[in-house]
Design a protein around this motif. Structure first.
Motif, PDB file in Angstrom:
ATOM      1  N   GLU A 319       9.812 -19.282  -4.501  1.00 11.04           N
ATOM      2  CA  GLU A 319       8.000 -19.477  -3.471  1.00 11.04           C
ATOM      3  C   GLU A 319       7.821 -18.680  -3.494  1.00 11.04           C
ATOM      4  O   GLU A 319       6.957 -17.724  -3.736  1.00 11.04           O
ATOM      5  N   LYS A 320       6.634 -19.005  -3.028  1.00  8.80           N
ATOM      6  CA  LYS A 320       4.702 -18.287  -2.301  1.00  8.80           C
ATOM      7  C   LYS A 320       5.295 -17.694  -1.563  1.00  8.80           C
ATOM      8  O   LYS A 320       5.637 -18.565  -1.043  1.00  8.80           O
ATOM      9  N   ILE A 321       5.094 -16.154  -1.240  1.00  9.76           N
ATOM     10  CA  ILE A 321       4.661 -15.512   0.221  1.00  9.76           C
ATOM     11  C   ILE A 321       3.262 -15.295   0.558  1.00  9.76           C
ATOM     12  O   ILE A 321       1.911 -16.211  -0.486  1.00  9.76           O
ATOM     13  N   SER A 322       3.223 -15.525   1.955  1.00 11.47           N
ATOM     14  CA  SER A 322       1.653 -15.585   2.007  1.00 11.47           C
ATOM     15  C   SER A 322       0.234 -14.897   1.659  1.00 11.47           C
ATOM     16  O   SER A 322      -0.611 -15.175   2.125  1.00 11.47           O
ATOM     17  N   GLY A 323       0.703 -13.128   1.711  1.00  5.87           N
ATOM     18  CA  GLY A 323       0.199 -12.339   1.217  1.00  5.87           C
ATOM     19  C   GLY A 323      -0.684 -11.735   1.975  1.00  5.87           C
ATOM     20  O   GLY A 323      -1.313 -10.846   2.083  1.00  5.87           O
ATOM     21  N   LEU A 324      -0.297 -12.069   3.320  1.00  6.65           N
ATOM     22  CA  LEU A 324      -0.552 -11.408   4.696  1.00  6.65           C
ATOM     23  C   LEU A 324       0.134  -9.873   4.968  1.00  6.65           C
ATOM     24  O   LEU A 324       1.172  -9.929   4.644  1.00  6.65           O
ATOM     25  N   ASP A 325      -1.158  -9.124   5.166  1.00 10.47           N
ATOM     26  CA  ASP A 325      -0.370  -7.812   5.348  1.00 10.47           C
ATOM     27  C   ASP A 325      -0.106  -7.957   7.263  1.00 10.47           C
ATOM     28  O   ASP A 325      -0.579  -8.479   8.263  1.00 10.47           O
ATOM     29  N   TYR A 326       1.138  -6.746   7.599  1.00 11.13           N
ATOM     30  CA  TYR A 326       1.731  -7.262   8.875  1.00 11.13           C
ATOM     31  C   TYR A 326       1.741  -5.656   9.242  1.00 11.13           C
ATOM     32  O   TYR A 326       2.096  -4.555   9.155  1.00 11.13           O
ATOM     33  N   GLU A 327       1.351  -5.939  10.754  1.00  8.08           N
ATOM     34  CA  GLU A 327       0.778  -4.217  11.496  1.00  8.08           C
ATOM     35  C   GLU A 327       2.583  -4.945  12.472  1.00  8.08           C
ATOM     36  O   GLU A 327       2.736  -5.685  13.213  1.00  8.08           O
ATOM     37  N   PRO A 328       2.584  -3.445  13.321  1.00  2.00           N
ATOM     38  CA  PRO A 328       3.829  -3.459  13.666  1.00  2.00           C
ATOM     39  C   PRO A 328       3.412  -3.981  15.515  1.00  2.00           C
ATOM     40  O   PRO A 328       2.377  -3.180  15.293  1.00  2.00           O
ATOM     41  N   THR A 329       3.773  -5.183  15.709  1.00  2.00           N
ATOM     42  CA  THR A 329       4.243  -4.936  16.563  1.00  2.00           C
ATOM     43  C   THR A 329       4.889  -4.467  18.299  1.00  2.00           C
ATOM     44  O   THR A 329       4.031  -4.426  19.436  1.00  2.00           O
ATOM     45  N   MET A 330       5.476  -3.917  18.196  1.00  2.00           N
ATOM     46  CA  MET A 330       6.139  -3.402  18.765  1.00  2.00           C
ATOM     47  C   MET A 330       6.883  -2.062  18.042  1.00  2.00           C
ATOM     48  O   MET A 330       6.322  -1.130  16.727  1.00  2.00           O
ATOM     49  N   HIS A 331       8.169  -1.076  18.849  1.00  3.44           N
ATOM     50  CA  HIS A 331       7.746   0.625  18.213  1.00  3.44           C
ATOM     51  C   HIS A 331       9.641  -0.093  18.370  1.00  3.44           C
ATOM     52  O   HIS A 331      10.532  -0.455  19.195  1.00  3.44           O
ATOM     53  N   ALA A 332      10.401   0.526  16.736  1.00  3.23           N
ATOM     54  CA  ALA A 332      11.436   0.628  16.176  1.00  3.23           C
ATOM     55  C   ALA A 332      12.241   2.178  15.905  1.00  3.23           C
ATOM     56  O   ALA A 332      11.253   2.467  14.939  1.00  3.23           O
ATOM     57  N   ILE A 333      12.932   2.141  15.792  1.00  2.00           N
ATOM     58  CA  ILE A 333      14.245   3.366  15.942  1.00  2.00           C
ATOM     59  C   ILE A 333      15.456   2.998  15.478  1.00  2.00           C
ATOM     60  O   ILE A 333      16.137   1.923  16.625  1.00  2.00           O
ATOM     61  N   GLU A 334      16.143   3.862  14.259  1.00  2.00           N
ATOM     62  CA  GLU A 334      17.042   2.995  13.930  1.00  2.00           C
ATOM     63  C   GLU A 334      18.077   4.530  13.951  1.00  2.00           C
ATOM     64  O   GLU A 334      17.022   5.699  12.653  1.00  2.00           O
ATOM     65  N   CYS A 335      19.422   4.707  13.980  1.00  2.00           N
ATOM     66  CA  CYS A 335      19.979   5.736  14.374  1.00  2.00           C
ATOM     67  C   CYS A 335      21.082   5.443  12.867  1.00  2.00           C
ATOM     68  O   CYS A 335      21.841   4.441  13.161  1.00  2.00           O
ATOM     69  N   ARG A 336      21.400   6.400  12.501  1.00  3.79           N
ATOM     70  CA  ARG A 336      22.431   6.046  11.253  1.00  3.79           C
ATOM     71  C   ARG A 336      23.871   6.480  10.690  1.00  3.79           C
ATOM     72  O   ARG A 336      23.735   7.359  11.939  1.00  3.79           O
TER      73      ARG A 336
END
Length: 445
Positions: A319-336
């Protein structure tokens, strides 16, 4: 589209892939060692095949057994996850030779980024900023001394086949070079069966910021913004977040453009990550490329509303990708969440989970394969869960994470939950005032 995918991995990433496959209507095959017979990925897959004894070399790295499992179940594709065979070019090649699609980049693309010296040379040609250093492998101690004088101390010695901090030494003065040179070569040889090392200028007060990229077989490349992975212990990441509190719109554009250049330079076709070191003046330098899905991919998914596993599968299917760059719309934090004792130098703590209560509520995601009664085996990585908090702002995300951690109960083994609870309350962390050296002075209370 693929009819059946075998997941050549274990634990939470195997379960994560199974979930997306099920949503896409694709059957799944789990493979497992005898130590993982009761893991959730085995229970939730459509089929499961035992591939060997507990040791990784006899199971999750046992290529003949994995290929045989794919053949007897008629799987038409294999997803390697991360770790184990995730960046193994030979395995990708063998999959193709057996008529099985490897869900990831091509063998040549994996090879081009797998050797750090070759990768650095490729980036220089592509016009991507790299850390100043010697050209290629160090042929001798004398050459190391000469190059160190040219670029100036402090310098860092790195294993060309390295990872996880193995074969890596920081040198602040010439009188310490010989000892560290020998130590780096010996450790590289012992860890990777390759004693090749190279030298770079040591970047002081660095941030570890990476850019998520995706590319298809038609030459289109895009990026999905950044993740800050600076909270790490002995080069092992413990916390990741997006967007980085150190980021500016100008820096994001510059790093995103550089990451796309890097991926385009090798015709990259899959999802992957370009990792950079960023100094206190916001100068950034290419460090390495991970030609696989990463542990922290969930952070990007939460801030862009984008399923990266699904994208991997679609790209592999042509499949083809959109080619659009994505900007963060929220803030996420991950803890392992690791089965380790943070009060005892993070010593591994395998064993039986006697009690488990996982937090929930708005803005909380947990990726895990464990449950009450599950026995954590001592043979593999100690990570047992990832908890991701997402909110409109960084402060809200930290508060949500702090609340969720206070609800997280795991008994029977030691975990890193107390460490994360303290970190979320740390004033410097909350202000975004940290580098990769932050945990060197962090004290558990």
């Amino acid at each position: 589209m693929f009819k059946k995918i075998l997941i050549a991995n274990r634990g939470e990433i195997a379960l994560r892939i199974i979930r997306t496959c099920r949503e896409m209507g694709i059957k799944t095959v789990a493979v497992y060692s005898t130590a993982d017979r009761e893991s959730l990925h085995v229970k939730f897959a459509d089929e499961a095949v035992c591939i060997g004894k507990p040791a990784g070399a006899e199971s999750y790295l046992n290529v003949p057994n994995i290929i045989a499992a794919a053949e007897i179940t008629n799987a038409d594709a294999i997803h390697p996850g991360y770790g184990f065979l995730g960046e193994n070019a030979k395995f990708a090649e063998i999959c193709g030779q057996n008529g099985i699609k490897f869900i990831g980049p091509t063998p040549d693309q994996i090879r081009s980024m797998g050797d750090k010296v070759t990768a650095k040379e490729t980036m220089i040609k592509a016009g991507v900023p790299v850390v100043p250093g010697g050209e290629g492998l160090l042929p001798s101690l004398e050459a190391a001394k000469r190059i160190a004088k040219e670029i100036g101390y402090p310098i860092i010695l790195k294993a060309t086949a390295g990872g996880g901090g193995k074969g890596m030494r920081v040198v602040f003065a010439e009188e310490d070079l010989e000892r560290n040179y020998d130590m780096a070569k010996n450790e590289a040889a012992a860890s990777f069966k390759n004693d090749g090392i190279y030298m770079e200028k040591f970047v002081e007060e660095p941030r570890h910021i990476e850019i998520q990229v995706a590319g298809d077989r038609y030459g289109t490349v895009c990026h999905l913004s950044e993740r800050d992975c600076s909270i790490q212990r002995r080069h092992q990441k413990l916390v990741e977040e997006s967007p980085s509190p150190f980021m500016t719109p100008e820096l994001r554009k510059a790093m995103g453009d550089a990451a796309k250049k890097a991926a385009s330079a090798i015709g990259y076709e899959s999802v992957g990550t370009i990792e950079f070191l960023v100094d206190k003046h916001r100068n950034f330098y290419f460090m390495e490329m991970n030609t696989r899905i990463q542990v922290e991919h969930c952070v990007t998914e939460e801030v862009t509303n984008f399923d990266l596993i699904k994208e991997q599968i679609l790209i592999a299917a042509g499949e083809k990708i959109s080619g659009l760059d994505y900007e963060p719309t929220m803030h996420a934090i991950e803890c392992r969440i690791n089965a380790e004792d943070p009060y005892n130098d993070f010593r591994p703590s395998p064993g039986k989970i006697t009690t488990l209560h996982t937090p929930g509520g708005h803005g909380i995601r947990i990726d895990s394969h464990v449950y009450a009664g599950y026995i954590i085996p001592p043979y593999y990585d100690s990570m047992i869960a990832k908890i991701i908090a997402v909110a409109r702002t960084r402060e809200e995300a930290i508060n949500t994470m702090s609340r969720a951690l206070s609800e997280y109960v795991i008994e029977g083994v030691k975990t890193t939950i107390p460490f994360h609870q303290q970190l979320m309350k740390d004033e410097n962390f909350r202000k975004g005032n940290f580098t990769t050296k932050f945990l060197e002075t962090f004290q558990m209370k």
